[in-house]
Write a protein that holds these residues in place. Sequence first.
Motif, PDB file in Angstrom:
ATOM      1  N   PHE A 242       0.825  -1.209   0.000  1.00  0.00           N
ATOM      2  CA  PHE A 242       0.000   0.000   0.000  1.00  0.00           C
ATOM      3  C   PHE A 242       0.860   1.259   0.000  1.00  0.00           C
ATOM      4  CE2 PHE A 242      -2.033   3.335   2.601  1.00  0.00           C
ATOM      5  CZ  PHE A 242      -3.060   3.667   1.733  1.00  0.00           C
ATOM      6  N   LEU A 243       1.902   1.298   0.822  1.00  0.00           N
ATOM      7  CA  LEU A 243       2.771   2.479   0.873  1.00  0.00           C
ATOM      8  C   LEU A 243       3.468   2.705  -0.469  1.00  0.00           C
ATOM      9  CD1 LEU A 243       4.339   2.047   4.435  1.00  0.00           C
ATOM     10  CD2 LEU A 243       2.598   3.700   3.724  1.00  0.00           C
ATOM     11  N   LEU A 244       3.898   1.635  -1.138  1.00  0.00           N
ATOM     12  CA  LEU A 244       4.500   1.781  -2.469  1.00  0.00           C
ATOM     13  C   LEU A 244       3.473   2.255  -3.492  1.00  0.00           C
ATOM     14  CD1 LEU A 244       6.727  -1.443  -2.551  1.00  0.00           C
ATOM     15  CD2 LEU A 244       7.479   0.931  -2.226  1.00  0.00           C
ATOM     16  N   HIS A 245       2.242   1.803  -3.348  1.00  0.00           N
ATOM     17  CA  HIS A 245       1.164   2.239  -4.246  1.00  0.00           C
ATOM     18  C   HIS A 245       0.904   3.736  -4.084  1.00  0.00           C
ATOM     19  CE1 HIS A 245      -2.572   2.084  -6.515  1.00  0.00           C
ATOM     20  NE2 HIS A 245      -3.220   2.605  -5.489  1.00  0.00           N
ATOM     21  N   VAL A 246       0.885   4.219  -2.844  1.00  0.00           N
ATOM     22  CA  VAL A 246       0.690   5.654  -2.587  1.00  0.00           C
ATOM     23  C   VAL A 246       1.854   6.458  -3.138  1.00  0.00           C
ATOM     24  CG1 VAL A 246       0.516   7.392  -0.766  1.00  0.00           C
ATOM     25  CG2 VAL A 246      -0.758   5.258  -0.568  1.00  0.00           C
ATOM     26  N   GLN A 247       3.071   5.958  -2.959  1.00  0.00           N
ATOM     27  CA  GLN A 247       4.249   6.666  -3.458  1.00  0.00           C
ATOM     28  C   GLN A 247       4.243   6.771  -4.979  1.00  0.00           C
ATOM     29  OE1 GLN A 247       7.918   4.882  -2.203  1.00  0.00           O
ATOM     30  NE2 GLN A 247       9.164   6.611  -2.849  1.00  0.00           N
ATOM     31  N   ASP A 248       3.837   5.713  -5.667  1.00  0.00           N
ATOM     32  CA  ASP A 248       3.769   5.752  -7.132  1.00  0.00           C
ATOM     33  C   ASP A 248       2.729   6.758  -7.623  1.00  0.00           C
ATOM     34  OD1 ASP A 248       5.742   3.876  -7.280  1.00  0.00           O
ATOM     35  OD2 ASP A 248       4.382   2.168  -7.573  1.00  0.00           O
ATOM     36  N   HIS A 249       1.618   6.861  -6.926  1.00  0.00           N
ATOM     37  CA  HIS A 249       0.591   7.831  -7.325  1.00  0.00           C
ATOM     38  C   HIS A 249       1.060   9.261  -7.116  1.00  0.00           C
ATOM     39  CE1 HIS A 249      -3.296   6.143  -8.619  1.00  0.00           C
ATOM     40  NE2 HIS A 249      -2.877   5.027  -8.049  1.00  0.00           N
ATOM     41  N   LYS A 250       1.866   9.515  -6.102  1.00  0.00           N
ATOM     42  CA  LYS A 250       2.381  10.865  -5.891  1.00  0.00           C
ATOM     43  C   LYS A 250       3.330  11.263  -7.011  1.00  0.00           C
ATOM     44  CE  LYS A 250       2.018  11.023  -0.845  1.00  0.00           C
ATOM     45  NZ  LYS A 250       2.756  11.127   0.440  1.00  0.00           N
ATOM     46  N   ARG A 251       4.071  10.307  -7.516  1.00  0.00           N
ATOM     47  CA  ARG A 251       5.027  10.609  -8.589  1.00  0.00           C
ATOM     48  C   ARG A 251       4.342  10.778  -9.942  1.00  0.00           C
ATOM     49  NH1 ARG A 251       9.740   6.125  -7.111  1.00  0.00           N
ATOM     50  NH2 ARG A 251      10.480   7.140  -5.191  1.00  0.00           N
ATOM     51  N   ASN A 252       3.295  10.007 -10.186  1.00  0.00           N
ATOM     52  CA  ASN A 252       2.601  10.045 -11.485  1.00  0.00           C
ATOM     53  C   ASN A 252       1.103  10.168 -11.233  1.00  0.00           C
ATOM     54  OD1 ASN A 252       5.012   9.234 -13.292  1.00  0.00           O
ATOM     55  ND2 ASN A 252       4.941   7.591 -11.769  1.00  0.00           N
ATOM     56  N   GLU A 253       0.660  11.377 -10.920  1.00  0.00           N
ATOM     57  CA  GLU A 253      -0.740  11.590 -10.577  1.00  0.00           C
ATOM     58  C   GLU A 253      -1.657  11.477 -11.788  1.00  0.00           C
ATOM     59  OE1 GLU A 253      -1.097  15.281  -8.597  1.00  0.00           O
ATOM     60  OE2 GLU A 253       0.057  14.666  -6.837  1.00  0.00           O
ATOM     61  N   GLN A 254      -1.155  11.779 -12.973  1.00  0.00           N
ATOM     62  CA  GLN A 254      -1.996  11.793 -14.168  1.00  0.00           C
ATOM     63  C   GLN A 254      -2.089  10.433 -14.863  1.00  0.00           C
ATOM     64  OE1 GLN A 254      -3.698  14.484 -14.695  1.00  0.00           O
ATOM     65  NE2 GLN A 254      -2.617  15.666 -13.126  1.00  0.00           N
ATOM     66  N   LYS A 255      -1.279   9.465 -14.443  1.00  0.00           N
ATOM     67  CA  LYS A 255      -1.238   8.180 -15.119  1.00  0.00           C
ATOM     68  C   LYS A 255      -1.947   7.108 -14.297  1.00  0.00           C
ATOM     69  CE  LYS A 255       3.187   9.186 -17.372  1.00  0.00           C
ATOM     70  NZ  LYS A 255       4.585   8.728 -17.566  1.00  0.00           N
ATOM     71  N   GLN A 256      -2.356   6.059 -14.989  1.00  0.00           N
ATOM     72  CA  GLN A 256      -2.967   4.906 -14.332  1.00  0.00           C
ATOM     73  C   GLN A 256      -1.850   4.007 -13.791  1.00  0.00           C
ATOM     74  OE1 GLN A 256      -6.180   4.612 -13.878  1.00  0.00           O
ATOM     75  NE2 GLN A 256      -6.079   2.653 -12.789  1.00  0.00           N
ATOM     76  N   ILE A 257      -1.775   3.931 -12.452  1.00  0.00           N
ATOM     77  CA  ILE A 257      -0.689   3.198 -11.820  1.00  0.00           C
ATOM     78  C   ILE A 257      -1.127   1.756 -11.574  1.00  0.00           C
ATOM     79  CG2 ILE A 257       0.882   3.119  -9.854  1.00  0.00           C
ATOM     80  CD1 ILE A 257       1.243   5.530 -11.667  1.00  0.00           C
ATOM     81  N   PRO A 258      -0.371   0.761 -12.056  1.00  0.00           N
ATOM     82  CA  PRO A 258      -0.729  -0.640 -11.767  1.00  0.00           C
ATOM     83  C   PRO A 258      -0.490  -0.973 -10.298  1.00  0.00           C
ATOM     84  CG  PRO A 258       1.386  -0.517 -12.900  1.00  0.00           C
ATOM     85  CD  PRO A 258       0.833   0.877 -12.903  1.00  0.00           C
ATOM     86  N   LEU A 259      -1.259  -1.891  -9.787  1.00  0.00           N
ATOM     87  CA  LEU A 259      -1.127  -2.308  -8.402  1.00  0.00           C
ATOM     88  C   LEU A 259       0.143  -3.131  -8.218  1.00  0.00           C
ATOM     89  CD1 LEU A 259      -4.834  -3.333  -7.732  1.00  0.00           C
ATOM     90  CD2 LEU A 259      -3.674  -1.286  -6.878  1.00  0.00           C
ATOM     91  N   LYS A 260       0.689  -3.075  -6.993  1.00  0.00           N
ATOM     92  CA  LYS A 260       1.869  -3.850  -6.671  1.00  0.00           C
ATOM     93  C   LYS A 260       1.488  -5.324  -6.484  1.00  0.00           C
ATOM     94  CE  LYS A 260       4.773  -0.480  -6.699  1.00  0.00           C
ATOM     95  NZ  LYS A 260       5.867  -0.424  -7.701  1.00  0.00           N
TER      96      LYS A 260
END
Length: 319
Positions: A242-260
């Motif tokens: 979950f923490l890695l998922h939140v970190q990825d969204h902060k870096r790429n807010e406009q993109k669809q981030i795949p789940l870990k």
Amino acid sequence: MACYFSVARITWAGRCRGGLLPSASSSLPLFSSFQRTHRHAGHRLRLPLNLRYKSTNNVDSTIKSKGYKFMTKSRTGIGSFASLCSHAASICTVFAYCNTDMFELRCLAMSSGVLAMSFQYFRPQPLWIPIRWGCLILCINGCMITQLLFERHRANHMPPELKKIYDEGSFDERGFSKVQFMKFFKHARRTVFVGKEIISQEGREMNKLYYILDGNATVTCKTDGRKLATIPTHCFIGELSFLLHVQDHKRNEQKQIPLKKASADVVAENKTIHVLEWDFDELRKIMSADRDLSNAFAIYSSHDMRNKLLNANAEGRRT
């Protein structure tokens, strides 16, 4: 030309201290915003339109008889009280800026606003614009203080089940206040896993965070089924993902981030275990709106992962 002479008559009459001002029959109504400057009892006053035609002596008597006494208040008493209010408002503002507790900060800001409004009202000439804006700000501050009091009351009178989780899970020692704990756990959903049921599987996307209420879960190796560690009661499952998922969204807010993907298999032990679960995306939105809650969860997760590593190391030595 008539307008020019009217302005000249007004200017000339305003400079005459003891003489009469122009009569009401002149063309002065064209300049209805004109106000005469008058000195009374050592104060410089801006008089209303209906007093501009009177002589100095007549103005003095009219001020006393027409209810303009607030314009001639002495500076000795009222001025000293207004000054005290101003100093007290500044002191409250300083203490508010030095405070980190939101409830105390708002209370100090509200006190500062009341004192500042008192200073603005008890001046020789009240300032009504900041007073009106101050009333609006006080209402907003009062509503927010009421909301904070309600949250604290609800946190101090939490249900017995949540009280047990808060105490046995050491949330207070690991950075969670009672208010933050209630905000976090009110979005949780209860679910049950029976013996040997898979909670998370290695290589599959992890989209839920779990917290074990009772029972244990086992971390196993996918290749040979070897037991790696045991996750006891009052521990999270999937907090690192979950923490890695939140970190990825902060870096790429406009993109669809795949789940870990899960790094190991986690299965329930022989007996039934009860857990609380949160959806990753829902919990991420909640924490993005509350920075204090996000920081509290990160602190708790660091303690949780440290304890898991220590337990895994101890189990490895025994085997």
